[in-house]
Design an enzyme around this catalytic site. Structure first.
Site, mmCIF file in Angstrom:
data_model
loop_
_atom_site.group_PDB
_atom_site.id
_atom_site.type_symbol
_atom_site.label_atom_id
_atom_site.label_comp_id
_atom_site.label_asym_id
_atom_site.label_seq_id
_atom_site.Cartn_x
_atom_site.Cartn_y
_atom_site.Cartn_z
ATOM 1 N N GLY A 1 -3.775 11.435 6.152
ATOM 2 C CA GLY A 1 -2.668 12.396 6.256
ATOM 3 C C GLY A 1 -1.492 11.876 7.056
ATOM 4 C CG HIS B 1 -1.889 1.079 1.316
ATOM 5 N ND1 HIS B 1 -3.106 1.045 0.660
ATOM 6 C CD2 HIS B 1 -1.858 2.256 1.980
ATOM 7 C CE1 HIS B 1 -3.783 2.150 0.923
ATOM 8 N NE2 HIS B 1 -3.052 2.909 1.721
ATOM 9 C CG MET C 1 -4.874 10.206 0.828
ATOM 10 S SD MET C 1 -3.988 9.631 2.282
ATOM 11 C CE MET C 1 -2.791 8.555 1.497
HETATM 12 C C1 DX5 Z 1 -3.251 7.555 6.338
HETATM 13 C C2 DX5 Z 1 -2.800 6.510 5.334
HETATM 14 C C3 DX5 Z 1 -2.656 5.164 5.926
HETATM 15 C C4 DX5 Z 1 -1.691 5.093 7.072
HETATM 16 C C5 DX5 Z 1 -2.060 3.967 7.959
HETATM 17 O O1 DX5 Z 1 -3.562 8.727 5.682
HETATM 18 O O2 DX5 Z 1 -3.709 6.411 4.262
HETATM 19 O O3 DX5 Z 1 -2.352 4.194 4.934
HETATM 20 O O4 DX5 Z 1 -0.370 4.952 6.663
HETATM 21 O O5 DX5 Z 1 -1.187 3.955 9.029
HETATM 22 P P1 DX5 Z 1 -1.568 3.257 10.414
HETATM 23 O O6 DX5 Z 1 -1.808 1.821 10.112
HETATM 24 O O7 DX5 Z 1 -0.397 3.533 11.254
HETATM 25 O O8 DX5 Z 1 -2.823 3.945 10.909
HETATM 26 ZN ZN ZN Z 2 -3.551 4.692 2.775
#
Ligand code: DX5
Ligand code: ZN
Length: 232
Positions: A156, A47, A82
């Site tokens: 974010g 991801h 994003m």
């Molecule tokens: C947040 C991202 C996520 C994030 C998840 O904006 O889209 O993919 O990296 O991180 P954790 O698992 O630490 O919440």
């Molecule tokens: Zn993500």
């Protein structure tokens, strides 16, 4: 569910949980070796969080880095954009080696057009909704998507806490997917850990994004961390 990526997931069929570690929690000075370690530790997808400093306050990486990482693994690249505006970036990440490209419902007024653009480039198309966005906003794109990403934190940053009321939304989206009779993945991203993952998969998620929970303890722990998330 049949895997999305016929070449990269040739042997994956049937209902299974896929673990998609988020590179946001990786050591950015060693992205190549981090991806290699994830591959060897049983990750299913990689991801990749792309942040533009505008749609979200943070900035991460661009298509040049994704292109440089593409030869490191055969695992599917699950690229989470994003960014707003987003349409100008889609061809660049497609060319860089994304397998699946997810855009935000909130990124602009022409979601359907963005999804058609992703498809026209031969990539799988995903749509993501922020915690404050209703599942109902996806009703008229159910025939255009391969994946729905429910954000369970405000996008974010990694390391935030899971927003509990999103469980109800995951259940609602799952019902919409079943009703659509289409093979749409339901991905959950943000604050997922070994304690809440069972509740999330029971609600209907089949792809789990995990940053903090995958990377804790360093490369020697990735395999155990991924196994725990998978419920193995
Ligand atoms: C947040 C991202 C996520 C994030 C998840 O904006 O889209 O993919 O990296 O991180 P954790 O698992 O630490 O919440
Ligand atoms: Zn993500």
């Amino acid at each position: 569910m049949q895997g999305l990526f016929s070449k990269r997931e040739a042997s994956m069929t049937g209902p299974m949980i896929r673990i998609a570690p988020s590179l946001l929690s990786a050591d950015f000075a060693k992205l190549g070796s981090e991806i290699r370690a994830l591959d060897e530790s049983g990750a299913d997808w990689i991801h990749i969080d792309i942040m533009d400093g505008h749609f979200v306050p943070n900035i991460t990486i661009g298509p040049g880095v994704v292109r440089a990482l593409r030869p490191v693994t055969n695992l599917p690249f699950d690229v989470h954009l994003m960014a707003a505006p987003v349409d100008n970036l889609i061809p660049r990440f497609a060319e860089a080696g994304a397998d699946l490209i997810t855009v935000h419902q909130e990124a602009g007024p022409h979601l359907h057009r963005s999804l058609q653009l992703i498809k026209s480039l031969g990539k799988k198309a995903g749509v993501s909704i922020n915690p404050s966005t209703s599942a109902e906003t996806l009703r008229f794109v159910m025939d255009s998507v391969d994946l729905i990403l429910v954000m369970t934190v405000n996008p974010g940053f990694g390391g935030q806490s899971f927003i509990e009321n999103q469980i109800e939304k995951i259940r609602t989206v799952k019902k919409m997917i079943v009703a659509s009779e289409r093979p749409i993945h339901l991905e959950v991203d943000g604050g997922v850990n070994r304690k809440n993952v069972a509740q999330i998969t029971e609600a209907g998620a089949d792809v789990i994004v995990a940053g903090t929970a995958t990377f804790r303890g360093g490369p020697d722990c990735y395999r155990d961390n991924i196994c725990q998330l998978r419920g193995a």
